[in-house]
Motif scaffolding. Structure first.
Motif, PDB file in Angstrom:
ATOM      1  N   PRO A  89       0.814  -1.222   0.000  1.00 17.87           N
ATOM      2  CA  PRO A  89       0.000   0.000   0.000  1.00 17.87           C
ATOM      3  C   PRO A  89       0.846   1.269   0.000  1.00 17.87           C
ATOM      4  O   PRO A  89       1.897   1.341   0.631  1.00 17.87           O
ATOM      5  CB  PRO A  89      -0.808  -0.118   1.297  1.00 17.87           C
ATOM      6  N   ASP A  90       0.346   2.251  -0.708  1.00 18.14           N
ATOM      7  CA  ASP A  90       1.011   3.546  -0.770  1.00 18.14           C
ATOM      8  C   ASP A  90       0.220   4.531   0.080  1.00 18.14           C
ATOM      9  O   ASP A  90      -0.476   5.407  -0.435  1.00 18.14           O
ATOM     10  CB  ASP A  90       1.105   4.027  -2.216  1.00 18.14           C
ATOM     11  N   GLY A  91       0.298   4.359   1.385  1.00 16.09           N
ATOM     12  CA  GLY A  91      -0.437   5.238   2.286  1.00 16.09           C
ATOM     13  C   GLY A  91      -1.419   4.476   3.160  1.00 16.09           C
ATOM     14  O   GLY A  91      -1.738   3.311   2.910  1.00 16.09           O
ATOM     15  N   ARG A  92      -1.946   5.169   4.173  1.00 19.28           N
ATOM     16  CA  ARG A  92      -2.794   4.517   5.167  1.00 19.28           C
ATOM     17  C   ARG A  92      -4.151   4.094   4.619  1.00 19.28           C
ATOM     18  O   ARG A  92      -4.734   3.125   5.097  1.00 19.28           O
ATOM     19  CB  ARG A  92      -2.986   5.448   6.367  1.00 19.28           C
ATOM     20  N   VAL A  93      -4.681   4.805   3.642  1.00 14.89           N
ATOM     21  CA  VAL A  93      -5.997   4.450   3.118  1.00 14.89           C
ATOM     22  C   VAL A  93      -5.948   3.073   2.462  1.00 14.89           C
ATOM     23  O   VAL A  93      -6.763   2.189   2.763  1.00 14.89           O
ATOM     24  CB  VAL A  93      -6.499   5.512   2.119  1.00 14.89           C
ATOM     25  N   GLU A  94      -5.002   2.891   1.545  1.00 11.66           N
ATOM     26  CA  GLU A  94      -4.853   1.580   0.911  1.00 11.66           C
ATOM     27  C   GLU A  94      -4.541   0.511   1.949  1.00 11.66           C
ATOM     28  O   GLU A  94      -5.043  -0.618   1.874  1.00 11.66           O
ATOM     29  CB  GLU A  94      -3.745   1.617  -0.151  1.00 11.66           C
ATOM     30  N   ALA A  95      -3.697   0.849   2.922  1.00 13.89           N
ATOM     31  CA  ALA A  95      -3.342  -0.123   3.961  1.00 13.89           C
ATOM     32  C   ALA A  95      -4.567  -0.541   4.756  1.00 13.89           C
ATOM     33  O   ALA A  95      -4.764  -1.733   5.047  1.00 13.89           O
ATOM     34  CB  ALA A  95      -2.286   0.480   4.883  1.00 13.89           C
ATOM     35  N   LEU A  96      -5.418   0.428   5.110  1.00  6.78           N
ATOM     36  CA  LEU A  96      -6.608   0.110   5.900  1.00  6.78           C
ATOM     37  C   LEU A  96      -7.566  -0.781   5.112  1.00  6.78           C
ATOM     38  O   LEU A  96      -8.139  -1.734   5.673  1.00  6.78           O
ATOM     39  CB  LEU A  96      -7.307   1.403   6.309  1.00  6.78           C
ATOM     40  N   VAL A  97      -7.743  -0.496   3.826  1.00  2.95           N
ATOM     41  CA  VAL A  97      -8.620  -1.331   2.988  1.00  2.95           C
ATOM     42  C   VAL A  97      -8.100  -2.769   2.962  1.00  2.95           C
ATOM     43  O   VAL A  97      -8.873  -3.734   3.116  1.00  2.95           O
ATOM     44  CB  VAL A  97      -8.697  -0.759   1.558  1.00  2.95           C
ATOM     45  N   GLN A  98      -6.795  -2.921   2.776  1.00  2.90           N
ATOM     46  CA  GLN A  98      -6.210  -4.265   2.742  1.00  2.90           C
ATOM     47  C   GLN A  98      -6.348  -4.971   4.087  1.00  2.90           C
ATOM     48  O   GLN A  98      -6.616  -6.171   4.155  1.00  2.90           O
ATOM     49  CB  GLN A  98      -4.748  -4.184   2.331  1.00  2.90           C
ATOM     50  N   LEU A  99      -6.182  -4.211   5.171  1.00  3.61           N
ATOM     51  CA  LEU A  99      -6.293  -4.812   6.501  1.00  3.61           C
ATOM     52  C   LEU A  99      -7.715  -5.296   6.777  1.00  3.61           C
ATOM     53  O   LEU A  99      -7.918  -6.402   7.287  1.00  3.61           O
ATOM     54  CB  LEU A  99      -5.881  -3.804   7.573  1.00  3.61           C
ATOM     55  N   ALA A 114     -10.266  -5.943   4.561  1.00  3.67           N
ATOM     56  CA  ALA A 114     -10.698  -7.028   3.669  1.00  3.67           C
ATOM     57  C   ALA A 114      -9.883  -8.290   3.903  1.00  3.67           C
ATOM     58  O   ALA A 114     -10.440  -9.396   4.077  1.00  3.67           O
ATOM     59  CB  ALA A 114     -10.572  -6.574   2.211  1.00  3.67           C
ATOM     60  N   GLY A 115      -8.562  -8.154   3.901  1.00  3.03           N
ATOM     61  CA  GLY A 115      -7.710  -9.324   4.087  1.00  3.03           C
ATOM     62  C   GLY A 115      -7.876  -9.953   5.450  1.00  3.03           C
ATOM     63  O   GLY A 115      -7.945 -11.184   5.582  1.00  3.03           O
ATOM     64  N   GLY A 116      -7.967  -9.106   6.493  1.00  2.00           N
ATOM     65  CA  GLY A 116      -8.129  -9.642   7.838  1.00  2.00           C
ATOM     66  C   GLY A 116      -9.430 -10.406   8.008  1.00  2.00           C
ATOM     67  O   GLY A 116      -9.462 -11.471   8.638  1.00  2.00           O
ATOM     68  N   ALA A 117     -10.504  -9.858   7.451  1.00  5.34           N
ATOM     69  CA  ALA A 117     -11.798 -10.538   7.567  1.00  5.34           C
ATOM     70  C   ALA A 117     -11.779 -11.889   6.863  1.00  5.34           C
ATOM     71  O   ALA A 117     -12.267 -12.899   7.398  1.00  5.34           O
ATOM     72  CB  ALA A 117     -12.896  -9.650   6.965  1.00  5.34           C
ATOM     73  N   VAL A 118     -11.217 -11.931   5.657  1.00  2.00           N
ATOM     74  CA  VAL A 118     -11.146 -13.195   4.912  1.00  2.00           C
ATOM     75  C   VAL A 118     -10.300 -14.213   5.666  1.00  2.00           C
ATOM     76  O   VAL A 118     -10.664 -15.396   5.781  1.00  2.00           O
ATOM     77  CB  VAL A 118     -10.570 -12.950   3.497  1.00  2.00           C
ATOM     78  N   ILE A 119      -9.158 -13.778   6.192  1.00  2.00           N
ATOM     79  CA  ILE A 119      -8.271 -14.697   6.918  1.00  2.00           C
ATOM     80  C   ILE A 119      -8.971 -15.264   8.141  1.00  2.00           C
ATOM     81  O   ILE A 119      -8.919 -16.478   8.403  1.00  2.00           O
ATOM     82  CB  ILE A 119      -6.968 -13.973   7.308  1.00  2.00           C
ATOM     83  N   LEU A 120      -9.623 -14.400   8.911  1.00  2.00           N
ATOM     84  CA  LEU A 120     -10.286 -14.874  10.124  1.00  2.00           C
ATOM     85  C   LEU A 120     -11.410 -15.850   9.812  1.00  2.00           C
ATOM     86  O   LEU A 120     -11.495 -16.928  10.415  1.00  2.00           O
ATOM     87  CB  LEU A 120     -10.838 -13.679  10.909  1.00  2.00           C
ATOM     88  N   VAL A 121     -12.278 -15.499   8.858  1.00  2.00           N
ATOM     89  CA  VAL A 121     -13.395 -16.380   8.522  1.00  2.00           C
ATOM     90  C   VAL A 121     -12.896 -17.692   7.935  1.00  2.00           C
ATOM     91  O   VAL A 121     -13.388 -18.779   8.288  1.00  2.00           O
ATOM     92  CB  VAL A 121     -14.346 -15.673   7.521  1.00  2.00           C
ATOM     93  N   ALA A 122     -11.907 -17.607   7.050  1.00  2.00           N
ATOM     94  CA  ALA A 122     -11.376 -18.823   6.435  1.00  2.00           C
ATOM     95  C   ALA A 122     -10.731 -19.723   7.473  1.00  2.00           C
ATOM     96  O   ALA A 122     -10.899 -20.957   7.443  1.00  2.00           O
ATOM     97  CB  ALA A 122     -10.355 -18.452   5.358  1.00  2.00           C
ATOM     98  N   TYR A 123     -10.004 -19.139   8.403  1.00  2.00           N
ATOM     99  CA  TYR A 123      -9.347 -19.961   9.425  1.00  2.00           C
ATOM    100  C   TYR A 123     -10.383 -20.647  10.321  1.00  2.00           C
ATOM    101  O   TYR A 123     -10.289 -21.853  10.588  1.00  2.00           O
ATOM    102  CB  TYR A 123      -8.411 -19.104  10.279  1.00  2.00           C
ATOM    103  N   LEU A 124     -11.374 -19.869  10.771  1.00  2.00           N
ATOM    104  CA  LEU A 124     -12.396 -20.462  11.627  1.00  2.00           C
ATOM    105  C   LEU A 124     -13.147 -21.569  10.897  1.00  2.00           C
ATOM    106  O   LEU A 124     -13.401 -22.648  11.456  1.00  2.00           O
ATOM    107  CB  LEU A 124     -13.376 -19.387  12.094  1.00  2.00           C
ATOM    108  N   GLY A 125     -13.497 -21.313   9.633  1.00  2.00           N
ATOM    109  CA  GLY A 125     -14.214 -22.328   8.870  1.00  2.00           C
ATOM    110  C   GLY A 125     -13.401 -23.586   8.681  1.00  2.00           C
ATOM    111  O   GLY A 125     -13.895 -24.716   8.896  1.00  2.00           O
TER     112      GLY A 125
END
Length: 594
Positions: free
Chosen positions: A548-558, A560-571
């Motif tokens: 990411p080039d800045g906090r906005v892109e970083a926050l979007v990645q965090l 979206a990516g964090g939610a997918v990782i958590l749900v996928a791991y729990l599942g």
């Protein structure tokens, strides 16, 4: 790299940034967190911050209330500690920040050698015994001990400050410029006095702990962090227009402000504990009587812990010296390494320390009665639980290292490139999270068996491997990967520590049921791999594609990516029937149902 512990305002997670102390556990046992900090705030003591041994406290009820206060205090302290470290990076940038961080390691290293290692393993149990045995509740003995310790610390601190140029010259690399070396020394003059106030804070905290008061030692480091945060705010406001800082352009006023503010934070932390002393009825009176302290006995008891501490501090010295080789050259160095260490210890502190705090009293009681099968069962249960809980955090660090670093650390003089380099180090640290906590679980099992000597002896080959890996990876990796290589060396040493510890424990207490542990770890690994693959896929489709080039892109990645990782791991974990995850999910469902 160890311990660790932490520093709040600097390099260590640990100094006084956030000592995580736990309230009295069962049967009056007091567990002082392995996360205890060292001078400076949020410093990262190369791992293995000496895990404190248990002592006994006086304290009756109120454990639940104390636990709640401690948990809230720990969370608040960690959050504020990250704000502090992020602001230090923004204020100083990577080059000057590396010099500041190198100077911040020094108080922690020296304090640990002088007092830190023996405080929790020797002095606290000694204070507990005297409080129970002496007619005055140990008041006079404690006064004599504090008088001797404070006087000794004061003299040692003065000598260390005088020797600052020699100490920093030993730690510096031949590749550093004269400006960089002088900058580290100038910071050291201001930061090394922290040793005295760190010791004072720790001693007061020990007196309070022994008297059943835990809130003040938990919350006082927050005062430290607030002072340093305010200092960074003043720095950014006063010098924001001066352009990018380098060791060549930093001014005496800038050095004085940030170094003096760091020292002031530790002074405020120590002063903030004094009202609590009065509250518990302790009066600090000067009593000089070293002969009454039994220093020979203290020295003999402290021997193995000093061996443990000394070995760790050698490793700290080596890694700082190696990373100083690339400091100021545009590569991730001491500051990035420390920031990542803090994130690693955060995961360990929230999950690993919580599990250890719950298990240690039970294991200690079972070991005292010779019920080694129960010790084995508790250790096995702890490894499974820690692994299942930490696996998704490790995946997040591995997949989202760059967006995490950009979101937390980019800004001011800390550029996007510097944040992305820190992200690379964080990605490598994903492989250290689990081994670190498992090795500490094993260490706590030894403490329950009164195996301090065994812990020290195991630590010697572990540190030797760590140092060897430091030199090997520094030789074969490019400068840009030096900090990542040092983090990888730590991870390797944690694995070896866990393997050796489990082998020795098996001989000491019998069968460990490692087969079920292996099955559980394999299931967790598969679930983590599924989550990581999906996380990488999602992040690659987002703006910035993982860089990411800045906090906005970083926050979007965090998000979206964090939610997918958590749900996928729990599942995946539920599908694989990872029992620990199923239990947690079931508990949450029951509470929601109510």
């Amino acid at each position: 790299m160890e311990e660790e512990a932490r520093v709040n305002g600097g390099l260590y997670r640990s100094t006084h940034a956030t000592p995580d102390r736990e309230p009295p556990a069962e049967d009056g046992v007091t567990v002082i967190s392995v996360d205890d900090q060292i001078p400076g705030g949020d410093q990262a003591l190369p791992p293995e911050k000496v895990p404190p041994a248990p002592g006994t406290a006086s304290g009756d009820g109120g454990t639940t209330g104390q636990s709640a206060i401690m948990a809230i205090g720990s969370l608040v302290s960690r959050i504020i500690g990250f704000v502090r470290n992020a602001l230090i990076g923004m204020a100083l940038g990577s080059g000057v920040g590396d010099a500041y961080t190198s100077a911040q390691f020094l108080p922690g290293q020296i304090y640990e050698l002088l007092l830190g290692g023996i405080l929790s393993s020797v002095l606290i149990p000694l204070l507990v015994r005297r409080r129970k045995a002496d007619p005055d509740g140990g008041q006079e003995f404690t006064q004599k001990l504090l008088t001797f310790a404070v006087a000794t610390l004061g003299i040692a601190t003065v000598l260390v400050v005088i020797a600052a140029p020699v100490i920093t010259a030993i730690q510096a690399s031949d590749g550093n410029t004269d400006e960089y070396k002088n900058l580290v020394t100038n910071f050291a003059y201001l930061i090394l006095p922290i040793i005295f106030f760190t010791g004072l804070s720790a001693l007061i905290g020990a007196v309070l702990n022994v008297r059943g008061h835990f809130a003040a030692p938990m919350w006082a480091p927050i005062l430290n962090n607030i002072v340093v945060i305010a200092t960074c705010g003043v720095f950014l406001a006063a010098f924001s227009s001066d352009g990018k800082l380098t060791p060549e352009t930093v001014t005496p006023a800038q050095i004085l402000l940030i170094g003096g503010g760091t020292l002031l934070g530790m002074v405020v932390q120590a002063a903030g504990l004094l009202p609590a002393l009065r509250k518990v009825g302790f009066r600090w009176k000067f009593r000089w009587d070293p002969r009454a302290l039994g220093l020979r006995e203290i020295g003999s008891l402290a021997g193995w812990m000093l061996c443990y501490v000394a070995a760790n501090q050698v490793a700290v010295f080596v890694v700082v010296r190696i990373l100083n080789e690339v400091a100021g050259k545009g590569s991730a160095s001491v500051l990035a390494f420390n920031n990542v260490y803090l994130l690693t210890m955060m995961a360990h502190g929230i999950i690993g320390v919580s599990v250890m705090t719950a298990l240690l009293p039970k294991m200690s009681a079972a070991a005292a009665d010779g019920r080694y099968a129960e010790v084995s069962a508790d250790l096995t249960r702890g490894i499974k639980l820690v692994s299942a809980a930490l696996a998704p955090i490790a995946v997040v660090y591995g997949v989202l290292g760059a967006p995490i670093s950009v979101f937390l650390f980019q800004g001011g003089n800390y550029t996007n490139d510097a944040a992305l380099d820190t992200g690379t180090v964080l990605t490598v640290s994903a492989f250290a999270v689990l081994p670190l906590s498992i090795s500490y679980l094993c260490t706590y099992a030894f403490y329950s068996l009164q195996g301090n000597k065994t812990v020290a002896l195991i630590n010697l080959p572990v540190v030797a491997v760590r140092i060897g890996a430091y030199f090997l990876l520094a030789a074969v990796l490019s400068e840009s990967l030096s900090a990542a290589g040092m983090t990888a060396a730590n991870a390797v040493s944690y694995v070896i520590s866990a393997v050796i510890s489990l082998a020795v424990l098996r001989r000491r207490i019998g069968r460990l049921n490692l087969g079920s542990v292996a099955v559980s770890l394999i299931k967790v690994a598969v679930a983590a791999a599924v989550a990581a693959a999906l996380g990488v896929l999602v992040v690659s489709l987002l703006p910035g594609s993982g860089e990411p080039d800045g906090r906005v892109e970083a926050l979007v990645q965090l998000i979206a990516g964090g939610a997918v990782i958590l749900v996928a791991y729990l599942g995946a974990a539920l599908a694989l029937r990872v029992s620990e995850v199923s239990q947690v999910v079931g508990m949450v469902r029951r509470k929601l149902g109510r």
